[in-house]
Enzyme design. Structure first.
Site: not given
Length: 257
Positions: A153, A171
């Site tokens: 991420k 997220d």
């Protein structure tokens, strides 16, 4: 302090150097209740609502962006920004961060959750950048994820915001929207990322992760989605939906970042 990213200087090309390289990881295909036309319309509306969406983590260069995103795990952007203003004023390069030292870094970020371990990672990733990359943040995902405290991420955020590579950072907000709306279902962030990457139109890909994050943060909220404020309420297939009438499609006020 100034807040900027390399990507803000000019709008990048819509595709990475090697077409398809960003469209990973692979995941099993799941049939979704949206037509390609509906998917395009969803992102068209997001683009009108927020023509130039921005990430809300304050940073001044790729290094401070890496640090900010790594610190944001299990913390809010607002909380990270509050701590990093003083940190980045003192150390905006790996060399300065190393000179500051782990104890001082820990003191400056102690308002952030898991601050002890995060301080260790900040020093460790700074050391690796100096030792392995000449003090520069690497451009590829494969290299970025070798940095302590940096996962997929974080790497995707840095690639997009600092280097203009169209990626999708999953997220908690993006993960929730993918599953709640049944638009990109998956049991893991990697599966949700792969599902979104298959369906997002190429010309909307660069801004897609910011649109999804901001939509999840301010409209399709975790505890109670505000469907009456949603511009895609008529298209949404979520069983949790409470309204079928979309909110007026108007451009929102510019973000203050």
């Amino acid at each position: 302090m100034p807040r900027a990213s390399a990507a803000s200087a000019k709008k990048p090309a819509l595709a990475p150097a090697k077409p398809g390289a960003a469209r990973k990881p692979r995941a099993r295909r799941v049939k979704i209740p949206y037509s390609p036309e509906e998917i395009r319309e969803i992102f068209r509306r997001f683009s009108i609502q927020r023509p130039e969406p921005k990430g809300e983590l304050e940073h001044v260069n790729p290094f401070t962006l890496v640090v900010a995103v790594a610190l944001s795990a299990q913390a809010t952007d607002a909380g990270v920004n509050k701590a990093t203003r003083a940190l980045f004023a003192l150390a905006d390069t790996p060399e300065k961060m190393l000179a500051l030292g782990e104890e001082r870094v820990r003191d400056l970020i102690k308002t952030i959750g898991l601050y002890r371990n995060k301080a260790k990672n900040v020093i460790a990733l700074s050391q690796r950048l100096v030792d392995e990359f000449g003090g520069e943040v690497p451009l590829t995902r494969e290299e970025l994820v070798t940095l302590p405290g940096v996962g997929r991420k974080t790497a995707n955020v840095v690639m997009s915001m600092a280097f203009g590579v169209p990626t999708l950072a999953v997220d908690t907000h993006v993960f929730r929207i993918g599953n709640r709306l049944r638009i990109a279902p998956g049991k893991t962030p990697d599966e949700v990322e792969a599902a979104f990457m298959r369906i997002i139109p190429e010309d909307y890909l660069f801004h897609a992760h910011h649109w999804l994050i901001l939509h999840g943060r301010y409209c399709c909220k975790a505890r109670k989605p505000e469907c009456e404020r949603c511009v895609i309420a008529d298209l949404c297939k979520s069983p949790e939906k409470t309204c079928d009438v979309p909110a007026p499609l108007v451009e929102l006020p510019a973000q203050v970042v």
